[in-house]
Design a protein around this motif. Structure first.
Motif, short mmCIF file in Angstrom:
data_model
loop_
_atom_site.label_atom_id
_atom_site.label_comp_id
_atom_site.label_asym_id
_atom_site.label_seq_id
_atom_site.Cartn_x
_atom_site.Cartn_y
_atom_site.Cartn_z
N SER A 145 1.57 71.68 71.08
CA SER A 145 2.34 71.32 72.28
C SER A 145 3.15 70.05 72.00
O SER A 145 2.78 69.24 71.14
CB SER A 145 1.40 71.08 73.46
N GLU A 146 4.24 69.88 72.76
CA GLU A 146 5.01 68.64 72.68
C GLU A 146 4.23 67.48 73.27
O GLU A 146 4.62 66.31 73.08
CB GLU A 146 6.34 68.81 73.41
N ARG A 147 3.14 67.78 73.95
CA ARG A 147 2.30 66.72 74.53
C ARG A 147 1.20 66.27 73.57
O ARG A 147 0.32 65.51 73.94
CB ARG A 147 1.69 67.20 75.85
N VAL A 148 1.25 66.75 72.32
CA VAL A 148 0.35 66.25 71.28
C VAL A 148 1.15 65.30 70.39
O VAL A 148 2.14 65.69 69.78
CB VAL A 148 -0.23 67.40 70.43
N PHE A 149 0.72 64.05 70.34
CA PHE A 149 1.38 63.04 69.53
C PHE A 149 0.54 62.77 68.28
O PHE A 149 -0.64 62.43 68.38
CB PHE A 149 1.55 61.74 70.32
N LEU A 150 1.16 62.94 67.11
CA LEU A 150 0.47 62.66 65.85
C LEU A 150 0.46 61.16 65.60
O LEU A 150 1.51 60.51 65.61
CB LEU A 150 1.16 63.38 64.69
N ILE A 151 -0.72 60.61 65.36
CA ILE A 151 -0.88 59.17 65.11
C ILE A 151 -1.39 58.99 63.68
O ILE A 151 -2.51 59.40 63.35
CB ILE A 151 -1.88 58.52 66.09
N GLU A 152 -0.57 58.41 62.82
CA GLU A 152 -1.00 58.09 61.46
C GLU A 152 -1.28 56.61 61.29
O GLU A 152 -2.11 56.22 60.46
CB GLU A 152 0.08 58.52 60.45
N LYS A 153 -0.58 55.79 62.06
CA LYS A 153 -0.75 54.34 61.99
C LYS A 153 -0.54 53.77 63.39
O LYS A 153 -0.08 54.47 64.30
CB LYS A 153 0.23 53.73 61.00
N GLU A 154 -0.88 52.51 63.55
CA GLU A 154 -0.83 51.88 64.86
C GLU A 154 0.56 51.94 65.49
O GLU A 154 0.70 52.10 66.71
CB GLU A 154 -1.29 50.43 64.73
N GLU A 155 1.59 51.86 64.64
CA GLU A 155 2.97 51.89 65.15
C GLU A 155 3.35 53.23 65.76
O GLU A 155 4.37 53.35 66.46
CB GLU A 155 3.95 51.54 64.03
N ASP A 156 2.56 54.28 65.51
CA ASP A 156 2.87 55.61 66.03
C ASP A 156 2.39 55.81 67.47
O ASP A 156 2.70 56.84 68.09
CB ASP A 156 2.21 56.69 65.15
N ILE A 157 1.62 54.87 67.98
CA ILE A 157 1.10 55.02 69.35
C ILE A 157 2.27 54.96 70.32
O ILE A 157 2.98 53.96 70.40
CB ILE A 157 0.08 53.91 69.68
N PRO A 158 2.51 56.02 71.08
CA PRO A 158 3.69 56.06 71.97
C PRO A 158 3.50 55.18 73.21
O PRO A 158 2.38 54.86 73.60
CB PRO A 158 3.79 57.54 72.35
N VAL A 159 4.62 54.82 73.79
CA VAL A 159 4.60 54.05 75.04
C VAL A 159 4.81 55.05 76.18
O VAL A 159 5.88 55.64 76.32
CB VAL A 159 5.70 52.98 75.05
N LEU A 160 3.78 55.22 76.99
CA LEU A 160 3.82 56.17 78.09
C LEU A 160 3.49 55.47 79.40
O LEU A 160 3.02 54.32 79.41
CB LEU A 160 2.81 57.31 77.86
N ASN A 161 3.71 56.17 80.47
CA ASN A 161 3.32 55.66 81.78
C ASN A 161 1.83 55.36 81.80
O ASN A 161 1.03 56.16 81.32
CB ASN A 161 3.67 56.71 82.86
N LYS A 162 1.45 54.22 82.33
CA LYS A 162 0.04 53.80 82.33
C LYS A 162 -0.86 54.76 83.10
O LYS A 162 -2.08 54.79 82.90
CB LYS A 162 -0.09 52.39 82.92
#
Length: 233
Positions: A145-162
């Motif tokens: 899904s487009e709602r799955v975010f791949l995280i390889e490093k800390e910088e990959d963490i997306p900014v989303l609504n809290k």
């Protein structure tokens, strides 16, 4: 002259998922002695296993940069075996549409993670999946899904609504130290996130056995394994 002491770290060898995948491939050849059999990618990340399968006339198709769905275009007949790393549901559908006979060697722990992620997606959550880009296990999940975010490093963490419902999980063969670091980084940004550590038991105990050597004044650590395996990195 210094006396060298060799410490043999236990446990060793293939995990149960790898052994099961090899067993499935060998059994498929036994049950279908004359049919064309193709593995969609490397059954497991070990070149000696690949060579052994070639002796059984089982072909492996692997092309760097291609997804499992794209690789399937190169198989037009016979039997296809899905590897221990799991596949996206679309790969199943495409294989069946092509008239291929399918055998699935997916590790049960990988399948478990896929089911957990799909359940959370169905519940409306956004999923942060810690894994390696282009790794077949990770690919089978971050393409859900487009709602799955791949995280390889800390910088990959997306900014989303809290207020976003965030579920965090990971590839089964990741470093436990890396997972702990990224879990803490995500929790700092999303304190209400739900965390589910999916590092499998076989991976965990082997890493713990190596970490236990830290007070033994080890000069050299030799890891016996395939360079392409995530477990040897």
């Amino acid at each position: 002259m210094k006396n060298n002491t060799i410490i043999e770290v236990m446990p060793q060898g293939f995990c149960g998922g790898v052994m099961k995948a090899i067993q499935i491939a060998r059994q498929v050849r036994t049950d279908h002695p004359n049919e064309k059999i193709t593995i969609l990618g490397n059954l497991v990340h070990n070149r000696y296993v690949k060579l052994a399968l070639e002796h059984l006339r089982i072909e492996t198709i692997e092309r760097p940069g291609l997804t499992r769905l794209e690789l399937l275009d190169q198989i037009d007949s016979g039997i296809v075996i899905f590897t221990a790393h799991g596949v996206h549901p679309d790969v199943y559908a495409k294989a069946e549409a092509k008239g291929l006979t399918v055998f699935d060697a997916s590790c049960r722990f990988v399948v478990q993670t896929q089911k957990i992620v799909q359940k959370k997606l169905d519940e409306g959550a956004v999923v942060f999946y810690i894994g390696k880009n282009h790794h077949p296990e990770a690919e089978s999940i971050y393409t859900l899904s487009e709602r799955v975010f791949l995280i390889e490093k800390e910088e990959d963490i997306p900014v989303l609504n809290k207020e976003t419902s965030v579920f965090v999980t990971n590839q089964t063969t990741m470093s436990t130290l890396d997972i702990d670091h990224l879990f803490k980084a995500i929790e700092k940004k999303y304190p209400d996130a739900e965390f589910n550590n999916e590092v499998c038991g076989a991976t965990r105990v082997r890493q713990e056995a190596v970490l236990a050597l830290k007070d033994k004044q080890i000069d050299v650590l030799l890891v016996v394994g395939d360079p392409t395996s995530n477990n040897t990195e």
